[in-house]
Design a protein around this motif. Structure first.
Motif, mmCIF file in Angstrom:
data_model
loop_
_atom_site.group_PDB
_atom_site.id
_atom_site.type_symbol
_atom_site.label_atom_id
_atom_site.label_comp_id
_atom_site.label_asym_id
_atom_site.label_seq_id
_atom_site.Cartn_x
_atom_site.Cartn_y
_atom_site.Cartn_z
ATOM 1 N N UNK A 43 0.827 -1.202 0.000
ATOM 2 C CA UNK A 43 0.000 0.000 0.000
ATOM 3 C C UNK A 43 0.865 1.257 0.000
ATOM 4 N N UNK A 44 1.985 1.224 0.717
ATOM 5 C CA UNK A 44 2.899 2.362 0.725
ATOM 6 C C UNK A 44 3.462 2.607 -0.668
ATOM 7 N N UNK A 45 3.800 1.524 -1.355
ATOM 8 C CA UNK A 45 4.329 1.626 -2.725
ATOM 9 C C UNK A 45 3.290 2.264 -3.648
ATOM 10 N N UNK A 46 2.040 1.821 -3.539
ATOM 11 C CA UNK A 46 0.976 2.338 -4.403
ATOM 12 C C UNK A 46 0.679 3.799 -4.062
ATOM 13 N N UNK A 47 0.622 4.109 -2.781
ATOM 14 C CA UNK A 47 0.321 5.478 -2.356
ATOM 15 C C UNK A 47 1.407 6.467 -2.758
ATOM 16 N N UNK A 52 0.230 -1.572 -9.604
ATOM 17 C CA UNK A 52 0.277 -3.033 -9.552
ATOM 18 C C UNK A 52 0.857 -3.591 -10.848
ATOM 19 N N UNK A 53 0.593 -2.920 -11.949
ATOM 20 C CA UNK A 53 1.119 -3.389 -13.230
ATOM 21 C C UNK A 53 2.640 -3.307 -13.256
ATOM 22 N N UNK A 54 3.185 -2.181 -12.809
ATOM 23 C CA UNK A 54 4.635 -2.007 -12.799
ATOM 24 C C UNK A 54 5.295 -2.999 -11.852
ATOM 25 N N UNK A 98 -4.770 -9.886 -6.184
ATOM 26 C CA UNK A 98 -5.117 -10.597 -7.416
ATOM 27 C C UNK A 98 -4.473 -9.923 -8.622
ATOM 28 N N UNK A 99 -4.467 -8.593 -8.627
ATOM 29 C CA UNK A 99 -3.816 -7.849 -9.710
ATOM 30 C C UNK A 99 -2.322 -8.148 -9.761
ATOM 31 N N UNK A 100 -1.744 -8.454 -8.603
ATOM 32 C CA UNK A 100 -0.312 -8.731 -8.518
ATOM 33 C C UNK A 100 0.015 -10.214 -8.745
ATOM 34 N N UNK A 101 -1.012 -11.009 -8.973
ATOM 35 C CA UNK A 101 -0.791 -12.434 -9.215
ATOM 36 C C UNK A 101 -0.499 -13.234 -7.972
#
Length: 274
Positions: A43-47, A52-54, A98-101
């Protein structure tokens, strides 16, 4: 013979304050096949602008499988409002996973379970599992040795059986087996197909089960856990999945993150070889 696969739980690298990309880089360079990431780090990475794709592309580039996530939602809380909020949180976080597999997420007894019967806890786990089933992320039931409820491997087995969940799985950790008073021999009563993932670590001699803390965990083979027996029992029930190094050591002296990860990998291969 070494019948298992090896993963790194990113808690082991916590003293180095790495972000998820750095955690993946170290894990890959050290030679692990898989990783367990913590939801808070994701979540910190996304924020902070990540996607998620990268992150998925980077995992593919470095050849690391995201095998399980560590999250904390109060799915088993006795308070209905808390539990409803937790299931909403679980749904949101599972969609990201799920997006991250990522195929699975840990489901420990987080929250207030005071007074709940194991039948009720089983019903709550079934609700969580149903959400994960729709999304495609399986909750692995985790017992915590110091929890007031769900502290023993036998209790986790009971919850899985009572839940009615088809092919439900648990997360096994020898540290929690020790602190909760579960016997290693109880592993023989489990079908390997009912084990989602195994956390590996060790613990020192002379510590009371009630006072020993997560930070006191040791690398596999450095403590008094009969590691060979542990590995033999896992192999005997047909488990051949991931052994994931989960430590909470606060300082590693002058060692680098890569050196710590490599040392942990070598200790796993030595301690659990058959």
């Amino acid at each position: 013979m070494f019948p298992f696969r090896i993963a790194l739980n990113s808690s082991t690298l916590r003293p180095f304050n790495l972000n998820v990309v750095e955690q993946l880089k170290i894990t890959s360079e050290a030679g692990y096949e898989g990783i367990e990431l913590w939801m808070a780090d994701i979540m910190s990475y996304i924020e902070n602008g990540g996607s998620t794709r990268a992150l998925t592309e980077y995992m593919n580039d470095v050849g690391i499988s995201f095998v399980n996530a560590i999250a904390f939602f109060r799915w088993s809380d006795r308070d209905g409002i808390q539990r409803e909020a937790a299931l909403h949180q679980a749904r949101k976080e599972m969609e990201i996973l799920a997006d991250l597999g990522c195929p699975a997420v840990a489901a420990p007894p987080f929250g207030d379970l005071e007074g709940l019967s194991f039948r009720t806890i089983s019903e709550y786990f079934a609700q969580l599992y149903e959400i994960g089933c729709v999304i495609g992320v399986e909750p692995y039931l985790e017992f915590w040795g110091k929890a007031t409820h769900l502290s023993r491997i036998s209790e986790a087995m009971l919850v899985l059986m009572e839940s009615g969940v088809p092919n439900g799985k648990m997360l096994i950790d020898p540290f929690h087996m020790y602190t909760g008073g579960s016997s290693l021999d109880q592993l023989a009563y489990i079908n390997g197909a009912s084990v989602g993932i195994v956390h590996v670590n060790d613990y020192p001699d002379g510590f009371n089960r009630k006072t020993i803390m997560d930070k006191d965990r040791l690398f596999p083979g450095e403590g008094v856990l009969p590691s060979k027996k542990f590995a033999q029992l896992l192999n005997g029930i047909g488990y051949s999945g991931f052994l994931s190094l989960e430590l909470f050591i606060e300082h590693f002296g002058d060692q680098s993150a890569l050196e710590v990860a490599q040392y942990g990998l070598n200790q796993i291969k030595t301690a659990y070889a058959l």
